[in-house]
Design an enzyme around this catalytic site. Structure first.
Site, PDB file in Angstrom:
ATOM      1  N   HIS A   1       0.817  -1.230   0.000  1.00 32.17           N
ATOM      2  CA  HIS A   1       0.000   0.000   0.000  1.00 32.17           C
ATOM      3  C   HIS A   1       0.841   1.265   0.000  1.00 32.17           C
ATOM      4  O   HIS A   1       0.290   2.367   0.143  1.00 32.17           O
ATOM      5  CB  HIS A   1      -0.980   0.035   1.180  1.00 32.17           C
ATOM      6  CG  HIS A   1      -1.819  -1.198   1.297  1.00 32.17           C
ATOM      7  ND1 HIS A   1      -2.317  -1.872   0.201  1.00 32.17           N
ATOM      8  CD2 HIS A   1      -2.244  -1.896   2.380  1.00 32.17           C
ATOM      9  CE1 HIS A   1      -3.016  -2.920   0.605  1.00 32.17           C
ATOM     10  NE2 HIS A   1      -2.987  -2.961   1.920  1.00 32.17           N
TER      11      HIS A   1
ATOM     12  N   ASP B   1      -6.988  -0.379  -1.737  1.00 39.26           N
ATOM     13  CA  ASP B   1      -6.627   0.316  -0.493  1.00 39.26           C
ATOM     14  C   ASP B   1      -5.883   1.625  -0.753  1.00 39.26           C
ATOM     15  O   ASP B   1      -4.901   1.964  -0.074  1.00 39.26           O
ATOM     16  CB  ASP B   1      -5.801  -0.603   0.410  1.00 39.26           C
ATOM     17  CG  ASP B   1      -6.592  -1.831   0.845  1.00 39.26           C
ATOM     18  OD1 ASP B   1      -7.836  -1.791   0.767  1.00 39.26           O
ATOM     19  OD2 ASP B   1      -5.969  -2.828   1.247  1.00 39.26           O
TER      20      ASP B   1
END
Length: 252
Positions: free
Chosen positions: A99, A125
């Site tokens: 991420h 995400d």
């Protein structure tokens, strides 16, 4: 164990359902406890090949029937290209890894050229791009969200009139970008220079934005020329008269 935001599932269904029942090859970056790899195997069927990438050596034991595991860093472009060469080409890539925006950018730039026609690339995400702990922030230019903005510009480069803004690989291969809460999806398709045409009968004597001798097909130009004639004006007058008579008849 599977860990997903619940609003992701309708997004998956919308974009991935056409791949069901096909011998798809899917790469998921980020394995964790392996639940999503099993989910994709069940969803796409026994003909699918699911490959997971993770930095944690322990996840190697999660490999199974139709599920392969490669241990490595998604920030290593050469490693990702090797995975693509060995297990691909991938029809679907899902980035659910570190991420970190820098890793998200490295991964898609390394894998995009290896993807076949009509493939899709999903990054999950993306809210991490707004967190300082992930080198993110709304106005931080190095985030993946800022990178997406540049790809949207590339998508429109065929129409550019600016020096230094010309079609590139993304212009020729990126067919669309879908952005949802925390998810971005990229469609890969070979694109040519867009064309536009005017067709049908003009309703008026001129076509706004088109100069005489402009980009009209010969047949359409003949239609415009015909409108300037006396008979064309007479036919238009007759149609207007018929419309008025019909309206009066209906009111009576």
């Amino acid at each position: 164990m599977i860990h997903k935001w619940l609003h992701y599932f309708p997004i998956y269904e919308s974009h991935l359902e056409p791949y069901r029942g096909r011998d798809v090859r899917l790469l998921e970056i980020g394995v964790s406890h392996g639940g999503s790899l099993q989910m994709w195997r069940d969803y796409f069927g026994s003909g699918s090949t699911i490959v997971g990438v993770d930095v944690a050596p322990r996840v190697a034991e999660l490999a199974g029937d139709g599920i392969h595991i490669e241990i490595g860093d998604q920030g290593d472009a050469e490693f990702l290209r090797r995975v693509a060469a060995e297990h691909g080409p991938f029809d679907i890539v899902i980035d659910d890894g570190s991420h970190l925006p820098v890793h998200q950018i490295v991964s898609i730039e390394a894998l995009w050229p290896t993807l076949p026609e009509s493939s899709i690339y999903i990054v999950e995400d993306l809210h991490s791009n707004y967190w300082a702990a992930y080198q993110g922030g709304r106005h931080v230019e190095s985030t993946f969200m800022s990178w997406i903005t540049e790809r949207i510009h590339d998508l429109h480069a065929f129409h550019s009139e600016e020096d230094g803004f010309a079609p590139n690989e993304w212009t020729h291969t990126l067919n669309g970008v879908h952005v949802y809460d925390s998810v971005a999806i990229f469609d890969k398709t070979t694109r040519e220079v867009p064309e536009h045409r005017k067709t049908g009968w003009p309703s008026f004597d001129d076509v706004p934005g088109v100069e005489p001798g402009g980009p009209l097909e010969p047949s359409h130009q003949r239609q415009l020329d015909a409108l300037e004639g006396r008979r064309a004006r007479l036919r238009r007058a007759q149609r207007r008269w018929s419309t008025r008579v019909g309206a009066r008849f209906r009111r009576s």
